[in-house]
Design an enzyme around this catalytic site. Structure first.
Site, PDB file in Angstrom:
ATOM      1  N   CYS A 172       0.924  -1.074  -0.073  1.00  0.00           N
ATOM      2  CA  CYS A 172       0.032  -0.075  -0.044  1.00  0.00           C
ATOM      3  C   CYS A 172       0.954   1.254   0.056  1.00  0.00           C
ATOM      4  CB  CYS A 172      -0.899  -0.001   1.228  1.00  0.00           C
ATOM      5  SG  CYS A 172      -2.056   1.358   1.271  1.00  0.00           S
ATOM      6  N   ASP A 217       0.386   3.810   1.834  1.00  0.00           N
ATOM      7  CA  ASP A 217       0.217   4.348   3.202  1.00  0.00           C
ATOM      8  C   ASP A 217       1.538   4.716   3.632  1.00  0.00           C
ATOM      9  OD1 ASP A 217       0.209   4.336   6.250  1.00  0.00           O
ATOM     10  OD2 ASP A 217      -1.988   3.778   5.575  1.00  0.00           O
ATOM     11  N   ARG A 245       2.885   4.892   6.607  1.00  0.00           N
ATOM     12  CA  ARG A 245       3.584   4.108   7.796  1.00  0.00           C
ATOM     13  C   ARG A 245       4.015   2.667   7.399  1.00  0.00           C
ATOM     14  NH1 ARG A 245      -2.285   3.817  10.690  1.00  0.00           N
ATOM     15  NH2 ARG A 245      -2.710   3.596   8.557  1.00  0.00           N
ATOM     16  N   HIS A 269      -2.149  -4.200   5.473  1.00  0.00           N
ATOM     17  CA  HIS A 269      -1.785  -3.748   6.885  1.00  0.00           C
ATOM     18  C   HIS A 269      -3.065  -3.432   7.382  1.00  0.00           C
ATOM     19  CE1 HIS A 269      -2.865   0.606   5.645  1.00  0.00           C
ATOM     20  NE2 HIS A 269      -2.464   0.408   4.538  1.00  0.00           N
ATOM     21  N   CYS A 294      -6.409  -0.257   7.222  1.00  0.00           N
ATOM     22  CA  CYS A 294      -5.956   0.216   5.776  1.00  0.00           C
ATOM     23  C   CYS A 294      -7.202   1.466   5.312  1.00  0.00           C
ATOM     24  CB  CYS A 294      -5.791  -0.600   4.748  1.00  0.00           C
ATOM     25  SG  CYS A 294      -5.661  -0.045   2.863  1.00  0.00           S
TER      26      CYS A 294
END
Length: 746
Positions: A563, A565, A567, A624, A627
């Protein structure tokens, strides 16, 4: 638990008794030789061996150390005997034992280990040289002089006036000692010193050689209690302290050295020093030499299989039995043979292994100065000279400052200051900093473990002056934040290396300390620019060889789809490095199925290139927890709001939602989102199989498909099982092997 007394006694009989006999055979000739080198009655060496074995062995803190007369103390003893007489020397030994006892009671043993080993080794080497030079005259049929220099000067004349039989006995003794290690193992069971003396005595008796026999007349006189030394009491106190400290240091260093050679109970150094003190009190009272732990006998004890202190105690008992019942046999030993034994021991005390060790730590000057000073000036003076030089070198290391400068093609100057910044280094520090051109852009890296106020003022003043002249200074503290703390007015504690913050390369920007006295640069562009500069300063020089190699060709082994993302950091959660992962990141780690709408070629292009050009072995899809893309899928696009592009992209997650409803139903629960995130990983692995080339390679066993799920809150990586049994067995196997110490669970 009640100890098994029977098994303890059986262990003593099996291991310690044989070891004690071996040590006894080594101790007797060495004790006689050291007594001779010390200018003391020969019986004094045997008394010290008995007391060192029985008393120090019983009361000491080591299970395997063997104590007795030490060659390293012979130089002190011979000087004391010549100055005060033998009975007064015994009193000095007794008083030295009292000092050692008090030091042990007050737990001061560890302080003795603060003495530089280079000083101790240099002292012992010098004592060995002095013993060898003095006893070489005896081997040649003459008598030794008072000093090492005198012995060296008189040596040519002594060689010119050889005494045939006496020289022959000495040469025979040294030859046996030198060749004994090459004998068969069965013969080497007899200790070399004993064998050499037996061969020398037997040969001299068989051929009737004219040699000097050992005289025991001084050793059998009636015993008298030691007397107080007459003379300057300051010198007497210094002699007592010298014997106590030298014997104590030698014993403790020997104890530490022998600890690494056995697997038994660890030694108590304070108890060992106490035992040595009592042993010296007893030895001095009975007319024996000073007692210390001896490395030769201790090593022999361990190699002979000793397990407990009973070996050292019994060796003292055997020496006592020998002295009482067979002491007359000592008269059969040629004096030249004992002298040759001492020459051999003296040469061995110049240990090349010790020189190599001190060379590795840059302490050869301490070793050499100590050795030469002991030979030329005396033992106490030599030890003090060695300690003084060791202290100066330590101070130099603690205050040494290294300043390196380099300039980039764009004129940017990189300066690294390393070491401990104190007032002693300020002159060199300011001289180097003022060579930097005015107006230059400077990256100043402080790799220091201490900074006092003088050093801070020097750097801070230079920085202000440089910036006033139009230059810029960017200070980065690589080790500890001494400059930042001083600049902020925080209280400074006079200790080196305070607790360090965690390593910075993996921390978010918000968790990193700001550059020293830097303005607030909150903008993303400023952060990225600062990060790039930090990469150039700290990381680029380390990884440049790797990237130079990678510049020619990339050969990743994994295609990693995850992803977008912020993080998720693939290299962090997989412990991978440059060139390992061919990475694709998108919203929701989605893999559009072949021919699906809306049409998108970005992911399939990466898949084709990775599998058919780069030849990766594994494709990993990593989802993760929490999400946002899956939250949008779960809300049927409602959470996508007025983002038409995002709503269209999330349609590729419809199959994941359908599979979630199929398994979980349409009833939502608190953990529904993370369940969908896991199901989505499984579905994207299925979507990969819709591409013919991928499916063929998987069926042929050439490509593994692996699913991972990263729980952000717990910082745990989980392996996601496939939808089809056996679908990615290879991938699961590889994934489990890739754990590398991080917590993973399927």
């Amino acid at each position: 638990m009640i100890p098994d007394t029977k098994s303890n006694w059986l262990g003593t009989l099996r291991h310690d008794v044989p070891a004690s006999l071996v040590v006894f055979l080594v101790a007797v000739p060495l004790s006689l030789g050291i007594a001779m080198a010390s200018g003391a009655p020969l019986a004094a060496g045997l008394i010290a061996a008995v007391v060192g074995g029985i008393v120090a062995g019983s009361l000491g803190g080591s299970a395997v150390q063997v104590s007795g007369p030490a060659a390293g103390l012979s130089l002190v003893v011979v000087d004391l005997v010549q100055t005060y007489g033998w009975r007064a020397t015994c009193m000095i030994t007794l008083l030295a034992g009292v000092v050692q006892l008090l030091l042990g009671v007050f737990k001061a043993a560890r302080a003795a280990l603060a003495v530089s080993p280079a000083v101790i080794h240099g002292m012992l080497a010098a004592v060995g040289v002095i013993i060898a030079l003095s006893q070489l005259h005896v081997v040649l049929g003459g008598s030794s002089q008072r000093s090492a220099v005198a012995n060296l000067i008189e040596l040519p004349g002594q060689i010119a006036d050889l005494h045939g039989h006496k020289v022959a006995v000495g040469i025979l003794t040294i030859t046996v000692l030198a060749l004994w290690t090459r004998m068969p193992k069965q013969i080497r069971a007899v200790p070399a010193p004993l064998a050499a003396l037996l061969v020398a005595a037997g040969t001299a008796w068989a051929f009737g050689w004219d040699v000097t026999r050992v005289d025991l007349s001084d050793s059998v006189v009636s015993w008298a209690f030691p007397v107080l030394p007459q003379g300057d009491w300051h010198m007497v106190v210094a002699a007592v302290l010298l014997v106590a400290l030298l014997a104590g240091c030698e014993s403790l260093l020997c104890c530490v050295a022998v600890e690494g050679q056995h697997a038994g109970r660890r030694a108590d150094l304070d108890q060992e020093l106490t035992g040595q003190g009592v042993a010296n009190m007893v030895s001095g009272a009975l007319g024996g030499l000073p007692v210390a732990g001896v490395i030769v006998r201790s090593t022999t004890n361990v190699q002979a299989g000793a397990r407990t202190r009973w070996s050292a105690i019994l060796h003292g008992v055997w020496v006592l039995v020998f002295a009482i019942g067979f002491g007359w046999t000592i008269k059969l030993i040629p004096l030249e043979a004992l002298a040759a034994l001492l020459v051999f021991i003296g040469v061995q005390m110049v240990n090349l292994g010790h020189i190599k060790k001190v060379h590795g730590h840059g302490e050869v000057p301490v070793y050499v100065v100590t050795m030469l000073a002991v030979i030329l000036l005396g033992l106490a003076e030599g030890v003090l000279a060695g300690l003084a030089l060791a202290a100066l070198l330590a101070l130099r290391r603690l205050t040494w400052v290294t300043v390196t400068k380099r300039q980039d093609h764009d004129g940017r100057v990189h300066v690294t200051i390393s070491g401990s910044l104190t007032f002693l280094g300020v002159p060199r520090l300011t001289r180097e900093l003022r060579t930097i051109a005015s107006g230059a852009t400077v990256d100043l890296d402080l790799n220091i473990d201490f900074m006092d106020n003088a050093a801070f003022e020097a750097i801070h003043s230079w920085r202000l002056d440089h910036e006033r002249m139009g230059g810029t200074v960017d200070i980065d503290e690589l080790h500890d934040e001494w400059y930042s703390l001083a600049a902020s007015g925080a209280r400074m504690f006079p200790v080196k290396s305070p607790p360090k913050a965690p390593d910075r390369w993996w921390l978010p920007w918000a968790h990193r300390p700001r550059p020293a006295a830097a303005p607030d640069t909150a903008g993303a562009e400023c952060r990225l620019t600062a990060g790039a500069r930090e990469f150039h300063r700290r990381t680029a020089p380390l990884v440049r060889p790797i990237f130079t190699e990678l510049a020619r060709k990339q050969q990743p082994s994994h295609l990693f789809i995850t992803c977008a993302d912020s993080r998720i950091v693939p290299s962090l959660i997989t412990a991978s490095g440059p060139g390992d992962l061919f990475t694709v990141r998108n919203i929701g780690n989605l893999v559009p199925r072949r021919g699906s709408e809306p049409h998108d070629d970005s992911v399939v292009a990466a898949i084709e290139y990775a599998t058919q050009v780069l030849g990766v072995h594994t494709i990993t899809v990593c989802g993760h927890s929490g999400c946002g893309a899956m939250a949008g899928v779960l809300s049927a696009g409602v959470q996508a709001g007025s983002l038409p592009g995002l709503r269209r992209w999330l349609r590729h997650g419809d199959h994941s939602l359908a599979r979630f409803i199929e398994t979980e139903g349409d009833r939502l629960h608190s953990g529904a989102l993370d369940v969908l995130c896991r199901v989505n990983v499984q579905q994207q692995l299925e979507n990969l199989r819709t591409y013919r080339k991928v499916d063929e390679q998987v069926r042929a066993g050439k490509l593994a498909l692996v699913g991972l799920f990263f729980d952000i809150g717990a910082a745990r990586v989980h392996i996601v099982p496939p939808l089809r049994p056996g679908f990615s067995a290879l991938g699961e196997e590889r994934g489990s092997q890739a754990d590398d110490g991080r917590t993973m669970s399927a």
